[in-house]
Scaffold this motif. Structure first.
Motif, PDB file in Angstrom:
ATOM      1  N   PRO A   1       0.833  -1.215   0.000  1.00 48.48           N
ATOM      2  CA  PRO A   1       0.000   0.000   0.000  1.00 48.48           C
ATOM      3  C   PRO A   1       0.864   1.260   0.000  1.00 48.48           C
ATOM      4  O   PRO A   1       2.017   1.233   0.446  1.00 48.48           O
ATOM      5  N   ARG A   2       0.305   2.342  -0.508  1.00 49.00           N
ATOM      6  CA  ARG A   2       0.998   3.635  -0.411  1.00 49.00           C
ATOM      7  C   ARG A   2       0.917   4.108   1.037  1.00 49.00           C
ATOM      8  O   ARG A   2      -0.104   3.953   1.704  1.00 49.00           O
ATOM      9  N   LEU A   3       2.010   4.691   1.515  1.00 49.79           N
ATOM     10  CA  LEU A   3       2.132   5.041   2.927  1.00 49.79           C
ATOM     11  C   LEU A   3       2.052   6.550   3.124  1.00 49.79           C
ATOM     12  O   LEU A   3       2.656   7.317   2.371  1.00 49.79           O
ATOM     13  N   TYR A   4       1.316   6.969   4.160  1.00 46.61           N
ATOM     14  CA  TYR A   4       1.151   8.386   4.490  1.00 46.61           C
ATOM     15  C   TYR A   4       1.377   8.572   5.990  1.00 46.61           C
ATOM     16  O   TYR A   4       1.175   7.635   6.783  1.00 46.61           O
ATOM     17  N   VAL A   5       1.768   9.789   6.366  1.00 44.11           N
ATOM     18  CA  VAL A   5       1.937  10.120   7.781  1.00 44.11           C
ATOM     19  C   VAL A   5       1.227  11.440   8.062  1.00 44.11           C
ATOM     20  O   VAL A   5       1.243  12.364   7.241  1.00 44.11           O
TER      21      VAL A   5
ATOM     22  N   VAL B   1      -6.251   2.211   7.420  1.00 44.31           N
ATOM     23  CA  VAL B   1      -6.103   1.941   5.988  1.00 44.31           C
ATOM     24  C   VAL B   1      -7.393   2.365   5.306  1.00 44.31           C
ATOM     25  O   VAL B   1      -8.469   2.348   5.910  1.00 44.31           O
ATOM     26  N   ALA B   2      -7.286   2.748   4.038  1.00 44.90           N
ATOM     27  CA  ALA B   2      -8.463   3.212   3.301  1.00 44.90           C
ATOM     28  C   ALA B   2      -8.323   2.812   1.841  1.00 44.90           C
ATOM     29  O   ALA B   2      -7.216   2.708   1.307  1.00 44.90           O
ATOM     30  N   GLY B   3      -9.451   2.614   1.199  1.00 42.70           N
ATOM     31  CA  GLY B   3      -9.464   2.256  -0.211  1.00 42.70           C
ATOM     32  C   GLY B   3     -10.658   1.377  -0.510  1.00 42.70           C
ATOM     33  O   GLY B   3     -11.309   0.851   0.394  1.00 42.70           O
ATOM     34  N   TYR B   4     -10.952   1.207  -1.794  1.00 33.22           N
ATOM     35  CA  TYR B   4     -12.067   0.358  -2.195  1.00 33.22           C
ATOM     36  C   TYR B   4     -11.622  -1.073  -2.486  1.00 33.22           C
ATOM     37  O   TYR B   4     -12.404  -2.007  -2.369  1.00 33.22           O
ATOM     38  N   THR B   5     -10.359  -1.240  -2.903  1.00 29.89           N
ATOM     39  CA  THR B   5      -9.828  -2.571  -3.181  1.00 29.89           C
ATOM     40  C   THR B   5      -8.421  -2.661  -2.606  1.00 29.89           C
ATOM     41  O   THR B   5      -7.749  -1.633  -2.435  1.00 29.89           O
ATOM     42  N   PRO B   6      -7.938  -3.884  -2.307  1.00 34.23           N
ATOM     43  CA  PRO B   6      -6.570  -4.015  -1.788  1.00 34.23           C
ATOM     44  C   PRO B   6      -5.516  -3.446  -2.729  1.00 34.23           C
ATOM     45  O   PRO B   6      -4.478  -2.960  -2.277  1.00 34.23           O
ATOM     46  N   GLY B   7      -5.785  -3.482  -4.035  1.00 31.07           N
ATOM     47  CA  GLY B   7      -4.798  -2.995  -4.992  1.00 31.07           C
ATOM     48  C   GLY B   7      -4.554  -1.509  -4.935  1.00 31.07           C
ATOM     49  O   GLY B   7      -3.507  -1.034  -5.394  1.00 31.07           O
ATOM     50  N   GLU B   8      -5.510  -0.721  -4.411  1.00 29.10           N
ATOM     51  CA  GLU B   8      -5.305   0.726  -4.337  1.00 29.10           C
ATOM     52  C   GLU B   8      -5.380   1.231  -2.898  1.00 29.10           C
ATOM     53  O   GLU B   8      -5.696   2.382  -2.638  1.00 29.10           O
TER      54      GLU B   8
ATOM     55  N   ASN C   1      -9.670  -8.525   5.099  1.00 27.27           N
ATOM     56  CA  ASN C   1     -11.042  -8.855   5.481  1.00 27.27           C
ATOM     57  C   ASN C   1     -12.089  -8.124   4.659  1.00 27.27           C
ATOM     58  O   ASN C   1     -13.285  -8.355   4.833  1.00 27.27           O
ATOM     59  N   GLY C   2     -11.657  -7.198   3.787  1.00 27.26           N
ATOM     60  CA  GLY C   2     -12.621  -6.446   2.994  1.00 27.26           C
ATOM     61  C   GLY C   2     -13.297  -5.324   3.759  1.00 27.26           C
ATOM     62  O   GLY C   2     -14.379  -4.867   3.371  1.00 27.26           O
ATOM     63  N   ASP C   3     -12.675  -4.875   4.873  1.00 25.96           N
ATOM     64  CA  ASP C   3     -13.295  -3.837   5.702  1.00 25.96           C
ATOM     65  C   ASP C   3     -13.168  -2.439   5.108  1.00 25.96           C
ATOM     66  O   ASP C   3     -13.966  -1.558   5.431  1.00 25.96           O
ATOM     67  N   MET C   4     -12.137  -2.214   4.271  1.00 26.16           N
ATOM     68  CA  MET C   4     -11.839  -0.839   3.838  1.00 26.16           C
ATOM     69  C   MET C   4     -12.997  -0.211   3.081  1.00 26.16           C
ATOM     70  O   MET C   4     -13.352   0.947   3.315  1.00 26.16           O
ATOM     71  N   ARG C   5     -13.557  -0.960   2.147  1.00 27.61           N
ATOM     72  CA  ARG C   5     -14.656  -0.411   1.336  1.00 27.61           C
ATOM     73  C   ARG C   5     -15.823  -0.011   2.218  1.00 27.61           C
ATOM     74  O   ARG C   5     -16.424   1.058   2.039  1.00 27.61           O
TER      75      ARG C   5
ATOM     76  N   HIS D   1      -7.568  -5.563   8.132  1.00 22.30           N
ATOM     77  CA  HIS D   1      -8.685  -4.832   7.529  1.00 22.30           C
ATOM     78  C   HIS D   1      -8.625  -4.891   6.002  1.00 22.30           C
ATOM     79  O   HIS D   1      -9.665  -4.933   5.333  1.00 22.30           O
ATOM     80  N   ILE D   2      -7.401  -4.885   5.437  1.00 28.29           N
ATOM     81  CA  ILE D   2      -7.260  -5.010   3.982  1.00 28.29           C
ATOM     82  C   ILE D   2      -7.746  -6.381   3.530  1.00 28.29           C
ATOM     83  O   ILE D   2      -8.532  -6.514   2.591  1.00 28.29           O
TER      84      ILE D   2
END
Length: 643
Positions: free
Chosen positions: A127-131, A142-149, A180-184, A177-178
């Motif tokens: 995943p892309r990392l932010y601080v 973590v956030a996103g609609y799919t694990p790939g993004e 388990n599909g929780d992000m979406r 969470h990635i």
């Protein structure tokens, strides 16, 4: 209690989405009734004393209810569209800064190393990392609609105050969470909460506007009008707090159980219960609140710990109490941590003044039958898991990669050249130059010999096992390409693959991998269209035929292997015989169809394909690439299977 597998967790995430919609509709109905009650009181004299239920059916009642519903839905739709950018948009919403892949900051490098190890070990794209530079609390999401993004965001406090083991526990929790599909669900919940809170925001605006105008106007008529506006605003503000209450209830309803599961998964992933327990203990001591963003309340259900202060926390908190989470990780862990920190911390009060129930006999994860890393259900048993062998393999593999090679993967130019290098590294030098000359000239996408000469020797020395891990390490840089550059890269890859007029298994896997994760549809959620194998038998016949031919040495053996693998899906009369030839186009269409199956039906397909490939009792790198192709196209992260 058995620990649910990857496919059960995916199905559960889809059911939670349905629950979220139901709770949202209930909240909309109750808020609408509350506003209508206010409207009924205000217009009662004009309604000839109608009873409330009859007033609801009158013109005033219908207009009031319709306006409220439209405002709520509009508020949700606006935020929904705003968050269409997925994880990257959420990170920017909270003011997070993307971490430079070749950063020199010790904390940021520590985080990147942990994330890369866990990504390779689990088969999930890095995943892309932010601080969040200005947040001193300890938190992450973590956030996103799919694990790939997906993106992972951590606070500055998490980087500076947690040890490596503790940070690894937090990362393991977020990886859960990635997987388990929780992000979406979490991103959609932000949009739904925005609509529920819309009326309160309008009410606050009207109250402020009324107060502001009253200081500049003294006429009695204006004063009465402003007072009416102020009263309406005050009523909406009060109703808005009802919306906040229901929003918090929804957050708690869909979040608490998932947080407990993520804690359990983090223990399984890291094999170190003290890591995540220590991180939770420090949150209890120092807090994890997000104080510099106005979206702390919106993000509460997404974060590792509570991100916003609230009353009635036992009812409305999105996470179980910190003490209960630590006790669930391992009974007696809380007492050991208190003893360890007693001499260095001024207080061991984890509740920050809140009354937190203590359950002495909580068995928690100690009673869960967590996977030990063995494949309990063939290949599908390893999907969506992190095992001891996989993590050790990832650590050893990353240690072998030259630092120059690794640093190049963090740049856009280096990531693009890696794609070319993977396709040409087995060719003689003059043939490499010939096929590279076919690529259309482009400032970024043109072949760059100086970079290729640094990548090719490492690929030769590390062998085929580095191919997919290198692509995963390069994905954050590749995702920075704009849409035109992504199209150009995919076209260049196709040119290199077609140069010798034949397609190898790895070339097929790589092309499919890039298309799956870089094309515009990569961020779209694949809907469930099929709930039985009968509807997808042609696609199954295509896929299993290919695997049966790859796993057998002679034709008759391939036919027998095909019949064995297909026996679990339909009768022999329905499955027919082995398909004579499978083209690239047919395979891609088959995988697209099979990805629309219910998650609970996918493990049998992966196991059937694996049964064919392991017919000779072993899995070589080429066969693993085929399994990775199938699993990736079915949205099932496949961890490494070291020979």
């Amino acid at each position: 209690m058995a620990h649910p597998g990857f496919f059960q967790r995916q199905a559960s995430a889809r059911r939670n989405t349905t629950l979220l919609v139901v709770l949202f509709l209930v909240a909309v109905v109750l808020i609408t009734l509350a506003v209508c009650l206010v409207g009924y009181v205000v217009t009662r004299s004009e309604s000839s004393g109608l009873a409330f239920q009859h007033w609801l059916l009158s013109r005033h009642g219908a207009m009031t209810a319709g306006t409220v519903v439209i405002l709520i839905i509009l508020g949700s739709l606006v935020r929904w569209v705003d968050l269409a950018g997925g994880g990257e948009r959420v990170a920017k919403m909270v003011g997070a800064r993307e971490i430079d892949p070749d950063t020199r900051d010790a904390g940021e490098r520590k985080l990147r190393n942990i994330v890369e190890e866990m990504s390779i070990a689990s088969g999930v794209n890095v995943p892309r990392l932010y601080v969040m530079d200005h947040e001193t609390g300890i938190n992450a999401f973590v956030a996103g609609y799919t694990p790939g993004e997906a993106v992972m965001v951590v606070t500055h406090g998490a980087l500076t105050q947690l040890t490596r083991d503790e940070l690894q526990g937090v990362v393991g929790h977020e990886f859960s969470h990635i997987l388990n599909g929780d992000m979406r669900l979490n991103v959609r919940l932000i949009a739904i909460l925005a609509g529920i809170l819309m009326l309160g925001q309008i009410g606050g605006f009207l109250v402020r506007a009324s107060f502001h105008r009253s200081t500049y106007s003294s006429r009695s008529r204006d004063g009465r009008g402003q007072a009416a506006i102020g009263l309406i605003g005050l009523a909406l503000l009060v109703i808005g707090y009802i919306g906040v209450f229901f929003g918090r209830l929804i957050q708690a309803a869909v979040s608490r159980q998932r947080e407990t599961l993520a804690d359990a998964s983090a223990v399984q992933f890291t094999r170190n219960p003290e890591g995540i327990a220590g991180a939770l203990f420090k949150i209890g001591l120092k807090g994890g609140y997000l104080d510099t963003t106005s979206h702390a309340s919106d993000m509460n259900h997404m974060c590792f710990g509570e991100s916003a202060r609230m009353k009635l926390s036992s009812l409305l908190a999105s996470h179980p109490p910190v003490e209960d989470r630590i006790q669930a990780i391992q009974p007696g862990m809380l007492a050991r941590l208190r003893s360890r920190f007693r001499d260095t911390e001024p207080s061991t009060d984890l509740s920050h003044g809140q009354k937190t129930p203590h359950t002495a006999n909580t068995s928690g994860f100690a009673g869960m039958q967590l996977s030990s890393g063995k494949q309990s259900a063939g290949f599908s048993g390893s999907v969506g898991t992190l095992t001891r062998g996989g993590e050790d393999y990832a650590i050893a593999l990353l240690a072998q990669i030259p630092q120059t090679f690794r640093n190049l993967l963090y740049t856009r130019a280096g990531a693009v050249q890696l794609c070319y290098a993977l396709l040409i590294h087995a060719l003689p030098r003059h043939e490499q130059d010939d096929v590279l000359a076919q690529i259309t000239r482009h400032p970024l996408l043109s072949p760059q010999r100086d970079i290729l000469d640094k990548l090719l020797p490492a690929l030769d020395s590390l062998g085929a096992a580095i191919h997919f891990p290198a692509l995963e390490l390069a994905m954050p840089a590749l995702r920075k390409l704009d849409p035109e550059e992504r199209d150009g890269l995919h076209a260049a890859v196709r040119q290199l693959i077609g140069a010798d007029r034949k397609v190898t298994l790895f070339e097929l896997a790589m092309s499919s991998f890039l298309k799956r994760h870089l094309m515009p549809e990569s961020a779209q959620v694949v809907p469930v269209r099929y709930r039985s194998y009968k509807a997808v038998l042609p696609a199954l016949k295509c896929l299993i035929s290919l695997h049966a031919r790859a796993g057998a040495r002679i034709g008759d053996e391939a036919e027998n292997l095909y019949q064995e693998a297909m026996a679990g899906f339909a009768s022999q009369n329905e499955t027919g015989t082995l398909q004579a030839r499978v083209s690239l186009k047919e395979l891609q269409q088959a995988l697209t169809t099979l990805n629309q199956l219910s998650p609970l039906l996918k493990p049998a397909i992966i196991d059937a394909a694996g049964h064919c490939l392991t017919h000779d009792g072993r899995v070589d790198v080429t066969e693993y690439e085929m399994m990775r192709l199938v699993a990736d196209q079915l949205d099932c992260p496949m961890p490494p299977l070291p020979a």
